[in-house]
Design an enzyme around this catalytic site. Structure first.
Site, PDB file in Angstrom:
ATOM      1  N   LEU A 153       9.016   1.790  -9.300  1.00 37.62           N
ATOM      2  CA  LEU A 153       8.719   3.062  -9.948  1.00 37.62           C
ATOM      3  C   LEU A 153       9.590   4.162  -9.364  1.00 37.62           C
ATOM      4  O   LEU A 153       9.625   4.354  -8.151  1.00 37.62           O
ATOM      5  CB  LEU A 153       7.244   3.423  -9.749  1.00 37.62           C
ATOM      6  CG  LEU A 153       6.205   2.412 -10.247  1.00 37.62           C
ATOM      7  CD1 LEU A 153       4.812   2.848  -9.802  1.00 37.62           C
ATOM      8  CD2 LEU A 153       6.271   2.278 -11.759  1.00 37.62           C
ATOM      9  N   CYS A 260      11.552   5.856  -0.594  1.00 34.24           N
ATOM     10  CA  CYS A 260      11.947   4.458  -0.743  1.00 34.24           C
ATOM     11  C   CYS A 260      13.295   4.128  -0.123  1.00 34.24           C
ATOM     12  O   CYS A 260      13.365   3.356   0.836  1.00 34.24           O
ATOM     13  CB  CYS A 260      11.945   4.074  -2.223  1.00 34.24           C
ATOM     14  SG  CYS A 260      10.303   4.043  -2.973  1.00 34.24           S
TER      15      CYS A 260
END
Length: 442
Positions: A153, A260
């Protein structure tokens, strides 16, 4: 299907809401009772376009409930997802304490067979460790099986990715688990790739490391372009037309940030080190990214000579547009460096200033009004390419003193900037400096 999702952070909440949207009954579990209280009222704790509306829709439809108790939340669940954070340790390795704590609690509270799906980003072999952990704590006669279902995502585009992503990765130990998870995800109508658990764990890290590599590569090309009077954006377009390369992540700029890429690249370096392998390429990717963030401040300091006591506008603190996430934002080292050098920093961001205040307190000035940030500033550094910046009226820069604009996101066309008497520095493109153009001559 009745599902439980442990963790109401970014990944957990988006996972819970989207699973509810395709028809499953989902209970979302988080130990933060204040967060759970807000969620029950349809209030999301994060900024993500469209998420609040989808949450409220599924609460009203009766497909979403919330609790702060794992024991309560898993009572009726057929499958439990672990979606808690795995922040990095000082050495770059992933902190698995929260994941292991959830797995232990699930094992102790489980009174019937259950599939436990790890959504959190975890190093290769973690599911094996968790399988042993739950086997040690579970009741006799209860079977608990671990599976991996990593998320892909993008913050700011999470719903788009959830309902229109490129693939769903499912790593399992049994045909039963594969069949179950394939059925749960079928309604997303996204290609599903089933594999073994360890491969699924590696796919997540390898994917993020490769995308980070593309970003650092184009930034290295950009530096060369600057020295050869070449436009890196033209180069990137030409490269991206090759189907083997593709255009995604070939955007020269200030580099990657967020929760991330920085964490996952360092974690993969640690994973490689644990098996006695020196991942030289990825080490260079990280180095290039860190250096890229220093570049903008260097330009400002070179042009102003001494920034002490001078107002510097930093435009954007969220690591990317359409999110309020400031984790590993390039703005953080930029602002920190400016503060060390004595600058008066005014920070503009349309949604993320509240998070910025937890970092700098009263050390800088905050605003969500772009003109306020620019008034009397002696330099402006563009960090986040919010639409409010990309499509701003360029005349607003006239509010500055002898405008020096350092654009870390290449927000503006060079031709548009040339019509104004501004000094404009971007990434991988020629410098624009005022010559004969004046306010009177325009």
């Amino acid at each position: 299907m009745k599902l439980a999702v442990v963790g109401a952070g970014y990944v957990g909440l988006v996972t819970a809401v989207t699973l509810a949207e395709i028809g499953h009954c989902v209970v979302c579990i988080d130990i933060d009772e204040q967060k759970i209280s807000r969620l029950r009222q349809g209030q999301v704790p994060i900024f993500e376009p469209g998420l609040a509306e989808l949450l409220q829709k599924n609460i009203q439809a009766g497909r979403m409930t919330f609790t702060a108790s794992i024991e309560e939340g898993m009572q009726q669940a057929d499958i439990l997802y672990i979606a808690v954070g795995t922040p990095e340790h000082v050495d770059g390795s992933a902190d698995l304490r929260a994941v292991k704590a959830v797995a232990k609690d699930v094992a102790e509270f489980a009174v019937r067979d259950m599939l436990i799906v790890v959504k959190s980003t975890v190093p290769v072999g973690t599911n094996d460790e968790l399988q042993q952990l739950v086997n040690d704590y579970k009741l006799a006669g209860v079977t608990l099986e671990l599976a991996s279902n990593p998320e892909f995502l993008r913050e700011g585009s999470a719903l788009e990715d959830a309902f229109g992503g490129d693939r769903i990765i499912i790593g399992t130990q049994s045909e039963y688990a594969t069949h179950l998870l394939t059925g749960i995800n079928a309604a997303f109508q996204i290609p599903i790739w089933t594999t073994d658990v360890r491969s699924a764990e590696m796919i997540k890290y390898a994917s993020n490391a490769f995308l980070a590599t593309k970003i650092s590569f184009i930034n290295e090309i950009a530096t060369i372009c600057e020295r050869l009077d070449v436009d890196v954006e033209q180069v990137a377009i030409g490269m991206g037309l090759d189907a083997r390369i593709g255009p995604a992540f070939l955007k020269a700029g200030i580099g990657y940030g967020g929760s991330c890429f920085p964490k996952d690249t360092k974690a993969l370096m640690k994973i490689a080190g644990n098996v006695a392998y020196n991942f030289e390429l990825l080490n260079s990717v990280i180095h290039v990214n860190n250096r890229q963030q220093e570049k903008l401040v260097s330009i400002v300091c070179e042009r102003l000579h001494d920034v002490r006591g001078k107002k510097i506008a930093v435009l954007g603190v969220a690591f990317k547009p359409n999110t309020d996430d400031v984790r590993e934002s390039p703005a953080i080292p930029i602002v920190n460096t400016l503060l060390v050098r004595g600058a008066n920093v005014t920070l503009y961001d349309p949604v993320a200033t509240s998070h910025a205040k937890t970092i700098w307190g009263e050390a800088i000035h905050y605003t969500n009004h772009l003109p306020e940030a620019l008034i009397d500033a002696q330099a402006a550094i563009i960090v986040t390419d919010w639409d409010s910046i990309k499509y701003m009226d360029l005349s607003l820069f006239e509010l500055m003193q002898n405008p020096i604009i350092v654009d870390g996101r290449n927000c503006f066309l060079l031709g548009d900037i040339e019509a104004w008497p501004y000094e404009y520095y971007s990434i991988g493109r020629r410098v624009v400096k005022p010559a004969s153009v004046t306010l009177e001559s325009r």
